[in-house]
Design a protein around this motif. Sequence first.
Motif, PDB file in Angstrom:
ATOM      1  N   CYS A  17       0.987  -1.337   0.060  1.00  0.00           N
ATOM      2  CA  CYS A  17       0.083  -0.096  -0.041  1.00  0.00           C
ATOM      3  C   CYS A  17       0.821   1.105   0.055  1.00  0.00           C
ATOM      4  CB  CYS A  17      -0.836  -0.073   1.222  1.00  0.00           C
ATOM      5  SG  CYS A  17      -2.260   1.195   1.083  1.00  0.00           S
ATOM      6  N   SER A  18       0.803   2.083  -0.928  1.00  0.00           N
ATOM      7  CA  SER A  18       1.432   3.433  -1.135  1.00  0.00           C
ATOM      8  C   SER A  18       1.168   4.420   0.026  1.00  0.00           C
ATOM      9  CB  SER A  18       1.349   4.013  -2.334  1.00  0.00           C
ATOM     10  OG  SER A  18      -0.076   4.604  -2.393  1.00  0.00           O
ATOM     11  N   SER A  20       0.222   7.377  -0.152  1.00  0.00           N
ATOM     12  CA  SER A  20      -1.200   8.003  -0.800  1.00  0.00           C
ATOM     13  C   SER A  20      -2.445   7.162  -0.382  1.00  0.00           C
ATOM     14  CB  SER A  20      -0.945   8.634  -2.067  1.00  0.00           C
ATOM     15  OG  SER A  20      -0.756   7.400  -3.034  1.00  0.00           O
ATOM     16  N   GLN A  21      -2.333   5.960  -0.873  1.00  0.00           N
ATOM     17  CA  GLN A  21      -3.347   5.128  -0.718  1.00  0.00           C
ATOM     18  C   GLN A  21      -3.819   4.995   0.910  1.00  0.00           C
ATOM     19  OE1 GLN A  21      -1.784   1.759  -2.880  1.00  0.00           O
ATOM     20  NE2 GLN A  21      -3.447   1.933  -4.468  1.00  0.00           N
ATOM     21  N   LYS A  22      -2.663   4.722   1.708  1.00  0.00           N
ATOM     22  CA  LYS A  22      -3.043   4.662   3.009  1.00  0.00           C
ATOM     23  C   LYS A  22      -3.382   5.800   3.734  1.00  0.00           C
ATOM     24  CE  LYS A  22      -0.533   3.501   7.254  1.00  0.00           C
ATOM     25  NZ  LYS A  22      -1.123   4.311   8.156  1.00  0.00           N
ATOM     26  N   LEU A 319     -12.067   7.154  -5.316  1.00  0.00           N
ATOM     27  CA  LEU A 319     -10.643   6.497  -5.276  1.00  0.00           C
ATOM     28  C   LEU A 319     -10.019   6.362  -6.640  1.00  0.00           C
ATOM     29  CD1 LEU A 319     -10.572   3.818  -2.645  1.00  0.00           C
ATOM     30  CD2 LEU A 319      -9.733   5.974  -2.405  1.00  0.00           C
ATOM     31  N   LEU A 324      -6.239   5.977  -7.260  1.00  0.00           N
ATOM     32  CA  LEU A 324      -5.550   5.220  -6.042  1.00  0.00           C
ATOM     33  C   LEU A 324      -5.882   3.752  -6.283  1.00  0.00           C
ATOM     34  CD1 LEU A 324      -6.236   7.716  -3.183  1.00  0.00           C
ATOM     35  CD2 LEU A 324      -4.131   7.324  -4.442  1.00  0.00           C
ATOM     36  N   ILE A 325      -6.752   3.346  -7.391  1.00  0.00           N
ATOM     37  CA  ILE A 325      -7.139   1.984  -7.454  1.00  0.00           C
ATOM     38  C   ILE A 325      -7.373   1.852  -8.713  1.00  0.00           C
ATOM     39  CG2 ILE A 325      -7.856   1.419  -5.201  1.00  0.00           C
ATOM     40  CD1 ILE A 325     -10.843   1.911  -6.371  1.00  0.00           C
ATOM     41  N   THR A 375      -3.315  -5.567  -4.239  1.00  0.00           N
ATOM     42  CA  THR A 375      -3.563  -4.248  -3.558  1.00  0.00           C
ATOM     43  C   THR A 375      -4.844  -3.550  -3.729  1.00  0.00           C
ATOM     44  OG1 THR A 375      -1.359  -3.773  -3.498  1.00  0.00           O
ATOM     45  CG2 THR A 375      -2.591  -2.153  -2.926  1.00  0.00           C
ATOM     46  N   ASP A 376      -5.241  -3.455  -4.888  1.00  0.00           N
ATOM     47  CA  ASP A 376      -6.641  -2.854  -5.368  1.00  0.00           C
ATOM     48  C   ASP A 376      -7.723  -3.547  -4.554  1.00  0.00           C
ATOM     49  OD1 ASP A 376      -5.729  -1.062  -7.039  1.00  0.00           O
ATOM     50  OD2 ASP A 376      -5.924  -2.250  -9.039  1.00  0.00           O
ATOM     51  N   ILE A 379      -7.762  -2.943  -1.043  1.00  0.00           N
ATOM     52  CA  ILE A 379      -8.496  -1.642  -0.759  1.00  0.00           C
ATOM     53  C   ILE A 379      -9.947  -1.904  -0.643  1.00  0.00           C
ATOM     54  CG2 ILE A 379      -8.803   0.730  -1.505  1.00  0.00           C
ATOM     55  CD1 ILE A 379      -5.738   0.589  -2.134  1.00  0.00           C
TER      56      ILE A 379
END
Length: 470
Positions: A17-18, A20-22, A319, A324-325, A375-376, A379
Amino acid sequence: MPSIPLTLENFEEIANCSESQKSAIDEISKGFEVNKTKFNEIVNHFRNEMKKGLEMRGQTVAMVPSYVTGVPTGKEVGTFLALDLGGTNLRVCLIKFESEGNMSIKQQKYTISETYKTGEARQLFDFLANCIDKFLAELDETDYKGSSRKGGKLNLGFTFSFPVEQTAIDKGTLISWTKGFTCVNAVGKDVVFMLQEALNRKEVPVKVAALVNDTVGTLLAHAYKYPNTLLGVILGTGTNCAYFEKISNIKKLQSSSNAEHMIINLEWGAFDNEKKVLPITMFDNKLDRESNNPRLQIFEKLVSGMYLGEITRNILLNLIDRELIFDGISSKDLNTHYSVETAYLSTIESDDTDTLENARKILEEELNIPSTTLTDRQIVKRVCQIVGLRSAILSSAALSAIITQCNVIKTGCDIGIDGSLFEFYPSFEARIKSAFREHFGTNADNFKLGLARDGSGVGAALAAMLTTAK
């Protein structure tokens, strides 16, 4: 002060998780969380709204008297009819109560055509009477054992899932049609009287003894098996609750009764329409703005199965817009209102495969996202958890308010719950109970949640039984 979600479960980490995503997920989570202070604030405001609804008509939480004052003991015996009108289908049931909480049911469904939904009210009620007559004609004579069919009339409980102003157990004026019904010459009229007139015209030997809504029916049906039942709840596509209230507390009640308690239909979906205490996010406001009833049924829009998928869709689009996704790519399906079904959330939340394969299938095969990474998918699963968790905790807060109002924190009670959210959504029941433990401590074990199916049939028949037993 710790948030209740952190005490309920430890959500798994999101791989790769980056920052920015976090940051985005933490920001969204914060908007949905209900800490102890907020939980108590909701409980207290809910109790105040209940009090206002018990004292005066026209309040946000309507607190509708059901005029059902009897309590099933589980020892009742007899044979009664139930009629359930609430949507596409009509259901007629013959229910035999056999004591010890046991019963047997024979039933038949009939499809309601658009002609009956939109024509003259008399035509609709004649259709209802014809279906009852047809159902009775197909029964064996032994089915009437224990009933008043021979030499009299069978008593019927009528579940009518439309807004009514009820003034007696067998009187209710239709306020408005919903669910695609637009029959003329029905609004402002007594639906029990119209059904009874139709039965009389067709010479069907049935008396409409009780009018109930589905929450009242759920409460009665659960109480037949578990006599300590105090609340009946719907947690499914929609949501509502009914409970036994002291008649002395129902200040607005105009008719007198020798009974001590009456079932109240809260109509709790409208709680906090003013948006004073509920944790409402921009995703909820978007859903509300775009709905066909903006600024109404706010609690229902945060809790019920009809809306959880749409809230989730709004978050996912946000998102995506922030790249982000899904590499910032959406799909025609995901861009369509209400395309994300609550059943999708259930599947994604319960997916414990290493690659979240079930989540991948929903995103790529049902919603046609071109491709997704692990990761997508993680999330998306977290988003589903956030939305589903808030629904359960808010349900728990509302239930906590009613439990406190009824002064049964130490003595406990049974709570009958019907609906797909409670029955099928992963961890929903466990989350309600966990929030109870946060709020009530060890007293939380005094409240027993149980699945209460078919309140609209069994409960309506029980209401007819309790009415005619007086």
